[in-house]
Motif scaffolding. Structure first.
Motif, mmCIF file in Angstrom:
data_model
loop_
_atom_site.group_PDB
_atom_site.id
_atom_site.type_symbol
_atom_site.label_atom_id
_atom_site.label_comp_id
_atom_site.label_asym_id
_atom_site.label_seq_id
_atom_site.Cartn_x
_atom_site.Cartn_y
_atom_site.Cartn_z
ATOM 1 N N TRP A 120 52.928 16.533 20.396
ATOM 2 C CA TRP A 120 53.989 17.792 19.739
ATOM 3 C C TRP A 120 53.864 16.940 18.403
ATOM 4 O O TRP A 120 54.873 17.381 17.907
ATOM 5 N N TYR A 121 52.942 16.752 17.660
ATOM 6 C CA TYR A 121 52.702 15.765 16.390
ATOM 7 C C TYR A 121 53.020 16.687 14.881
ATOM 8 O O TYR A 121 53.822 16.903 13.825
ATOM 9 N N ASP A 122 52.287 17.749 14.878
ATOM 10 C CA ASP A 122 52.045 19.326 14.156
ATOM 11 C C ASP A 122 52.690 20.161 14.829
ATOM 12 O O ASP A 122 53.243 21.202 14.597
ATOM 13 N N GLN A 123 53.128 20.321 16.043
ATOM 14 C CA GLN A 123 53.362 21.747 16.844
ATOM 15 C C GLN A 123 53.923 21.829 18.269
ATOM 16 O O GLN A 123 52.856 20.688 19.523
ATOM 17 N N GLY A 124 54.725 22.256 19.329
ATOM 18 C CA GLY A 124 54.515 22.184 20.213
ATOM 19 C C GLY A 124 54.306 22.837 20.594
ATOM 20 O O GLY A 124 52.984 23.908 20.989
ATOM 21 N N SER A 125 53.141 22.214 21.325
ATOM 22 C CA SER A 125 52.151 22.841 22.490
ATOM 23 C C SER A 125 52.698 23.051 24.014
ATOM 24 O O SER A 125 52.997 22.081 24.838
ATOM 25 N N VAL A 126 52.548 23.965 24.555
ATOM 26 C CA VAL A 126 52.872 24.045 25.981
ATOM 27 C C VAL A 126 51.655 24.719 26.802
ATOM 28 O O VAL A 126 51.251 25.978 26.290
ATOM 29 N N LEU A 127 51.602 24.516 28.171
ATOM 30 C CA LEU A 127 50.992 25.267 28.686
ATOM 31 C C LEU A 127 52.073 26.049 29.991
ATOM 32 O O LEU A 127 52.714 25.934 30.364
ATOM 33 N N LYS A 128 51.670 27.745 29.680
ATOM 34 C CA LYS A 128 51.944 28.491 30.367
ATOM 35 C C LYS A 128 50.706 29.005 31.571
ATOM 36 O O LYS A 128 49.923 29.993 31.386
ATOM 37 N N VAL A 129 51.553 28.373 32.960
ATOM 38 C CA VAL A 129 50.920 29.056 34.340
ATOM 39 C C VAL A 129 51.763 29.644 34.783
ATOM 40 O O VAL A 129 52.690 29.809 35.489
ATOM 41 N N THR A 130 50.666 30.949 35.828
ATOM 42 C CA THR A 130 51.117 32.266 36.049
ATOM 43 C C THR A 130 50.363 32.694 37.353
ATOM 44 O O THR A 130 49.314 31.755 37.448
ATOM 45 N N PRO A 131 50.260 32.905 38.346
ATOM 46 C CA PRO A 131 49.971 33.274 39.399
ATOM 47 C C PRO A 131 48.325 33.688 39.466
ATOM 48 O O PRO A 131 47.697 33.815 39.804
ATOM 49 N N ASN A 132 48.089 34.585 37.840
ATOM 50 C CA ASN A 132 46.719 34.786 36.814
ATOM 51 C C ASN A 132 46.164 34.315 36.482
ATOM 52 O O ASN A 132 44.567 34.534 35.993
ATOM 53 N N GLU A 133 46.824 33.930 35.538
ATOM 54 C CA GLU A 133 45.626 33.044 34.192
ATOM 55 C C GLU A 133 46.591 31.649 34.104
ATOM 56 O O GLU A 133 48.293 31.326 34.053
ATOM 57 N N ALA A 134 46.068 30.710 33.301
ATOM 58 C CA ALA A 134 46.721 29.170 32.394
ATOM 59 C C ALA A 134 46.412 29.618 31.095
ATOM 60 O O ALA A 134 45.503 29.863 30.976
ATOM 61 N N MET A 135 47.068 29.442 30.299
ATOM 62 C CA MET A 135 47.637 29.574 28.762
ATOM 63 C C MET A 135 48.150 28.841 28.000
ATOM 64 O O MET A 135 49.428 28.546 28.401
ATOM 65 N N LEU A 136 47.350 27.742 27.590
ATOM 66 C CA LEU A 136 47.737 27.071 26.779
ATOM 67 C C LEU A 136 48.549 27.603 25.721
ATOM 68 O O LEU A 136 48.209 28.774 24.702
ATOM 69 N N GLN A 137 50.115 27.586 24.938
ATOM 70 C CA GLN A 137 50.747 28.002 24.027
ATOM 71 C C GLN A 137 50.704 26.992 22.744
ATOM 72 O O GLN A 137 50.773 26.195 23.234
ATOM 73 N N HIS A 138 51.519 27.572 21.927
ATOM 74 C CA HIS A 138 52.586 26.464 20.288
ATOM 75 C C HIS A 138 53.329 27.162 20.008
ATOM 76 O O HIS A 138 53.171 28.258 19.619
ATOM 77 N N HIS A 139 54.243 26.608 20.022
ATOM 78 C CA HIS A 139 55.751 26.885 19.761
ATOM 79 C C HIS A 139 55.631 25.936 17.563
ATOM 80 O O HIS A 139 55.928 24.543 18.021
ATOM 81 N N ASN A 140 56.346 26.982 16.817
ATOM 82 C CA ASN A 140 55.831 26.237 15.287
ATOM 83 C C ASN A 140 57.253 25.811 15.224
ATOM 84 O O ASN A 140 58.365 25.868 15.468
ATOM 85 N N PHE A 141 56.742 23.959 14.248
ATOM 86 C CA PHE A 141 58.384 23.628 14.030
ATOM 87 C C PHE A 141 58.403 24.674 12.554
ATOM 88 O O PHE A 141 58.119 25.663 11.739
ATOM 89 N N MET A 142 60.271 24.754 12.836
ATOM 90 C CA MET A 142 60.955 25.691 12.269
ATOM 91 C C MET A 142 61.215 24.839 10.826
ATOM 92 O O MET A 142 61.655 23.038 10.364
#
Length: 241
Positions: free
Chosen positions: A219-241
């Motif tokens: 999270w030094y430059d952006q909020g890195s998040v992994l979202k897992v559902t029953p069907n897939e796994a997705m790496l996501q990013h939450h931008n700083f404001m």
């Protein structure tokens, strides 16, 4: 659709309010709707003991506690915050997991870990890790005065940064054979970890078939998040404001 979140390597500190603000928005707007939230280590930049009570880490605990009323939160120690104990975790509404924990994610057994134990090429760090996770060293350190622990932590971080500059990138990454060994030890085909700050979904072979290793970002430059559902796994990013 149901989903579960994973985060790691936020390295929270009072010196980086932008990271804290990003976390607060994520907790209030996103995590509160999840089936569960897993924090896989290095939540804080440094942790010198639960007795180091201050407005900053108290506010972080209160934010997590609020979310825990709606979804369970699980925590695994990292290399920066291995001194966190149940006193603070209870304030944050978190459940402590083992260093390596297998969970059932919508029917898929998945191995969770911070990941530092997989970086065996960094011999000096592994020696420190063994000592710091032992029974005597943590007790000794936590028995020392707060002012002394702050100095030890400050000097330790400076030394660690200096050492990292001289290490080759492959030394600071996981050892592939250790990943396979861990998957085969637990008899699973998926692993999620942090520590290396190299977000990516890898495919490999373990237990004689295809396996997946998902690496969380920092999270030094952006909020890195992994979202897992029953069907897939997705790496996501939450931008700083």
């Amino acid at each position: 659709m149901p989903f579960t979140y994973f985060i790691a390597d936020l390295h929270l500190s009072a010196d980086r309010p932008d990271i804290t603000d990003c976390l607060m928005r994520f907790l209030e707007e996103d995590a509160i709707n999840a089936d569960a939230l897993y924090v896989l280590g290095d939540l804080f930049e440094v942790w010198i003991g639960d007795d180091d009570v201050n407005p900053f880490n108290t506010a972080v605990a209160e934010a997590f506690k609020q979310v825990s009323q709606y979804c369970p939160i699980y925590f695994i120690h990292g290399n920066r915050d291995f001194a966190i104990r149940h006193n603070w975790l209870n304030k944050a509404g978190m459940t402590l997991l083992s260093e390596q924990e297998v969970v059932d994610l919508y029917g898929t057994p998945t191995l969770l870990t911070h990941g530092d134990e997989l970086c065996t090429k960094d011999v000096a760090y592994q020696k420190f890790r063994k000592k710091s996770r032992g029974w005597w060293w943590p007790r000794l350190m936590l028995a020392l005065p707060l002012w002394y622990r702050r100095r030890v932590a400050r000097n330790g971080r400076a030394q660690s940064k200096a050492n990292q500059q001289s290490l080759k990138p492959e030394i600071m990454d996981v050892t592939p054979s250790e990943v396979v060994d861990a998957l085969e030890k637990w008899g699973v085909q998926r692993m999620i970890h942090g520590h290396t700050h190299r977000p990516k979904i890898h495919t490999l072979q373990a237990n004689g078939k295809s396996a997946t290793r998902i690496v969380l970002g920092d999270w030094y430059d952006q909020g890195s998040v992994l979202k897992v559902t029953p069907n897939e796994a997705m790496l996501q990013h939450h931008n700083f404001m």
